[in-house]
Scaffold this active site. Structure first.
Site, PDB file in Angstrom:
ATOM      1  N   GLY A 241       0.750  -1.251   0.000  1.00  0.00           N
ATOM      2  CA  GLY A 241       0.000   0.000   0.000  1.00  0.00           C
ATOM      3  C   GLY A 241       0.772   1.288   0.000  1.00  0.00           C
ATOM      4  O   GLY A 241       0.176   2.366  -0.141  1.00  0.00           O
ATOM      5  N   PRO A 277       4.630  -5.349  -0.672  1.00  0.00           N
ATOM      6  CA  PRO A 277       4.612  -4.180  -1.548  1.00  0.00           C
ATOM      7  C   PRO A 277       4.510  -4.559  -3.022  1.00  0.00           C
ATOM      8  O   PRO A 277       5.137  -5.523  -3.459  1.00  0.00           O
ATOM      9  CB  PRO A 277       5.973  -3.525  -1.265  1.00  0.00           C
ATOM     10  CG  PRO A 277       6.844  -4.635  -0.822  1.00  0.00           C
ATOM     11  CD  PRO A 277       5.972  -5.664  -0.151  1.00  0.00           C
ATOM     12  N   GLY A 278       3.715  -3.818  -3.755  1.00  0.00           N
ATOM     13  CA  GLY A 278       3.595  -4.032  -5.195  1.00  0.00           C
ATOM     14  C   GLY A 278       3.992  -2.769  -5.945  1.00  0.00           C
ATOM     15  O   GLY A 278       5.091  -2.648  -6.477  1.00  0.00           O
ATOM     16  N   TYR A 319      -9.752   4.728 -12.801  1.00  0.00           N
ATOM     17  CA  TYR A 319      -9.641   5.451 -11.516  1.00  0.00           C
ATOM     18  C   TYR A 319      -9.492   6.945 -11.720  1.00  0.00           C
ATOM     19  O   TYR A 319      -9.224   7.670 -10.758  1.00  0.00           O
ATOM     20  CB  TYR A 319      -8.395   4.992 -10.738  1.00  0.00           C
ATOM     21  CG  TYR A 319      -8.204   3.512 -10.605  1.00  0.00           C
ATOM     22  CD1 TYR A 319      -8.992   2.766  -9.732  1.00  0.00           C
ATOM     23  CD2 TYR A 319      -7.213   2.854 -11.327  1.00  0.00           C
ATOM     24  CE1 TYR A 319      -8.788   1.399  -9.600  1.00  0.00           C
ATOM     25  CE2 TYR A 319      -7.009   1.494 -11.201  1.00  0.00           C
ATOM     26  CZ  TYR A 319      -7.807   0.766 -10.337  1.00  0.00           C
ATOM     27  OH  TYR A 319      -7.604  -0.579 -10.212  1.00  0.00           O
ATOM     28  N   CYS A 346     -13.691   2.812 -28.929  1.00  0.00           N
ATOM     29  CA  CYS A 346     -14.989   3.481 -29.077  1.00  0.00           C
ATOM     30  C   CYS A 346     -15.667   3.701 -27.727  1.00  0.00           C
ATOM     31  O   CYS A 346     -16.696   3.087 -27.430  1.00  0.00           O
ATOM     32  CB  CYS A 346     -15.885   2.645 -29.959  1.00  0.00           C
ATOM     33  SG  CYS A 346     -15.076   2.239 -31.492  1.00  0.00           S
TER      34      CYS A 346
HETATM   35  N1  LLP Z   1      -1.513  -7.145  -0.666  1.00  0.00           N
HETATM   36  C1  LLP Z   1      -2.824  -7.274  -0.976  1.00  0.00           C
HETATM   37  C2  LLP Z   1      -3.643  -8.211  -0.223  1.00  0.00           C
HETATM   38  C3  LLP Z   1      -3.372  -6.473  -1.992  1.00  0.00           C
HETATM   39  O1  LLP Z   1      -4.665  -6.581  -2.286  1.00  0.00           O
HETATM   40  C4  LLP Z   1      -2.544  -5.559  -2.697  1.00  0.00           C
HETATM   41  C5  LLP Z   1      -3.091  -4.725  -3.769  1.00  0.00           C
HETATM   42  C6  LLP Z   1      -1.179  -5.491  -2.357  1.00  0.00           C
HETATM   43  C7  LLP Z   1      -0.703  -6.300  -1.321  1.00  0.00           C
HETATM   44  C8  LLP Z   1      -0.219  -4.567  -3.048  1.00  0.00           C
HETATM   45  O2  LLP Z   1      -0.552  -3.240  -2.817  1.00  0.00           O
HETATM   46  P1  LLP Z   1       0.413  -2.073  -3.350  1.00  0.00           P
HETATM   47  O3  LLP Z   1       1.694  -2.147  -2.573  1.00  0.00           O
HETATM   48  O4  LLP Z   1       0.632  -2.324  -4.803  1.00  0.00           O
HETATM   49  O5  LLP Z   1      -0.357  -0.837  -3.098  1.00  0.00           O
HETATM   50  N2  LLP Z   1      -5.207  -1.656  -9.685  1.00  0.00           N
HETATM   51  C9  LLP Z   1      -5.069  -0.616  -8.682  1.00  0.00           C
HETATM   52  C10 LLP Z   1      -4.395  -1.112  -7.439  1.00  0.00           C
HETATM   53  C11 LLP Z   1      -5.088  -2.308  -6.838  1.00  0.00           C
HETATM   54  C12 LLP Z   1      -4.396  -2.823  -5.597  1.00  0.00           C
HETATM   55  C13 LLP Z   1      -4.948  -4.142  -5.214  1.00  0.00           C
HETATM   56  N3  LLP Z   1      -4.320  -4.768  -4.096  1.00  0.00           N
HETATM   57  C14 LLP Z   1      -4.340   0.580  -9.296  1.00  0.00           C
HETATM   58  O6  LLP Z   1      -3.997   0.518 -10.486  1.00  0.00           O
HETATM   59  O7  LLP Z   1      -4.139   1.584  -8.632  1.00  0.00           O
END
Ligand code: LLP
Length: 421
Positions: A241, A277-278, A319, A346
């Site tokens: 997050g 982290p993603g 978003y 489209c």
């Molecule tokens: N852990 C869980 C359980 C999650 O659901 C997520 C993201 C993460 C970790 C990784 O979160 P991050 O570090 O990336 O914030 N498609 C959306 C974001 C969706 C996030 C879903 N869950 C966007 O493009 O902003």
């Protein structure tokens, strides 16, 4: 993130030491381009910022699941956060260690549960009592014990986009924190369950560190409470997050400040920390490059029509999110104009930017859409029967395609015409 991996030299954008123009000539557009060095550096920054706590960092595969990207993480001994057996398969193919995998998601199927137990993952993040029961049943039928953490919902509002905010009471995720003690007691009596941790994930693109602080303090409190009931948890998984900067004015917290929040709550405990982290690992490690097809003077607006659309990068449409966009080669003209940068699909929602002050460009020019390394390619689709883009990885002067552009043949191969028509 090493911003120097995406820099202009003599008016031309480079990824590390390779001109973006060259990659577009070789592989066509739209194309996703990732920097090996940026991805590595993000991981190492996390490692350094968290050196005090030495957590298990489980890169969240959903952000960018290309197997070359996963290989970069597995070669640094990263763990992985997955949400499907497809993602598990990707981790295995890229040489990842399944004993460092955590499996999240509200709708795991029996087949997925079985595959994960057989792969000896670190733990399931369990999202409901029904799912806990199902995991137990599958484990018992296999003669195994399934390791679990219960995903609790700490009821924290992280003040982010509602679609990516997950830790408040009304969300579909997790189990209410007041109910958690009972669920853990039940779990501790299940033959096929081994309790390993507590988990939460409150949302994504979060700037406010106090939300993380609130969440971790509630998890530590719960872990202590369970401990006094004789239920020991080894891990606290805080999810992902952390925000990244999409606009240059935005300043997300530094990883070191983020780490300090957890140090404060965990330094006197023996709980192992897990992070998922993603975005903050890969978001600013990639761009998408696209070519201008037409410039159109509308009645009241000017449109720059490009060959990438919402099927290639859905974030702006979905978003209303902002991505910085720049020409790949800086033109000679200084003049700027307000334009919409749109794709060929489209739908009026098919835009990459709206009302953007932009240098004058013409057909054939290349543009770079920044911060596209996370939730970019992975969310792309074939809407309008558009083949998905190529992906390219750059490392210094080297680069190669890590996913070929889809062909029309690829798109049609799973379809058939019903005999009875
Ligand atoms: N852990 C869980 C359980 C999650 O659901 C997520 C993201 C993460 C970790 C990784 O979160 P991050 O570090 O990336 O914030 N498609 C959306 C974001 C969706 C996030 C879903 N869950 C966007 O493009 O902003």
């Amino acid at each position: 993130m090493m911003t120097s991996d995406f820099e202009y030299t003599d008016g031309e954008l480079y990824v590390e030491k390779v001109p973006v123009r060259k990659i577009c000539e070789d592989f066509g557009t739209p194309v996703y381009i990732y920097s090996h060095n940026s991805i590595r550096s993000s991981f190492l920054e996390y490692k350094e910022a968290f050196s005090e706590l030495d957590p298990l960092i489980c890169y969240s595969v959903k952000a960018n699941s290309n197997i070359s990207v996963l290989k970069i993480f597995s070669s640094m001994d990263s763990g992985f956060d997955i949400v499907s057996s497809g993602e598990l398969q990707r981790v295995v193919v890229s040489g990842g260690d399944t004993s460092k995998v955590v499996f999240s998601g509200v709708g795991k199927t029996e087949e997925e549960i079985e595959a994960a137990i057989r792969s000896r993952i670190l733990f399931f993040n369990v999202e409901s009592e029904a799912e806990l029961q199902k995991i137990n049943d599958v484990a018992v039928s296999l003669g195994e014990k399934a390791p679990v953490a219960i995903r609790v919902n700490p009821d924290v509002d992280p003040d982010t986009h509602p679609y990516i905010s997950t830790g408040f009471e009304k969300s579909k995720f997790g189990i209410g924190i007041e109910k958690a003690v009972d669920v853990y007691r039940n779990a501790s009596r299940m033959r096929g369950i081994e309790i390993r941790g507590i988990d939460a994930h409150i949302g994504s693109q979060i700037f406010d560190l106090s939300s993380f602080s609130e969440s971790i303090s509630k998890l530590v409190y719960l872990a202590d409470r369970l401990g006094s009931d004789g239920i020991e948890v080894s891990y606290i998984d805080i999810g992902g997050g952390l925000a990244i900067s999409y606009e240059s004015e935005e300043k997300p917290p530094a990883k070191s400040e983020y780490a300090r929040v957890f140090e404060e709550h965990l330094c006197d405990t023996s709980y192992g920390l897990v992070l998922e982290p993603g975005r903050s690992m890969v978001g600013n490690a990639g761009i998408m490059s696209t070519r201008v097809l037409y410039v159109k003077e509308g009645t009241s607006k000017k449109f720059v029509i490009v060959d990438a659309a919402m099927n290639d990068l859905v974030r702006p449409a979905f978003y209303d999110s902002f991505h910085r966009i720049e020409p790949v080669c800086v033109g000679s003209s200084e003049s700027r104009e307000v334009v919409d940068i749109v794709g060929p699909i489209c739908e009026s929602g098919d835009f990459l930017a709206r009302d953007r002050s932009f240098p004058e460009v013409s057909a054939g020019e290349l543009l770079a859409v920044f911060s596209a390394g996370a939730y970019g390619f992975v969310m792309s689709s074939n809407y309008n029967t558009r083949p998905r883009a190529a992906e390219v990885l750059v490392s210094g002067e080297r680069y190669c395609e890590i996913r070929a552009r889809e062909t029309l043949e690829d798109l049609l191969k799973a379809e058939s015409i019903a005999e009875f028509i």
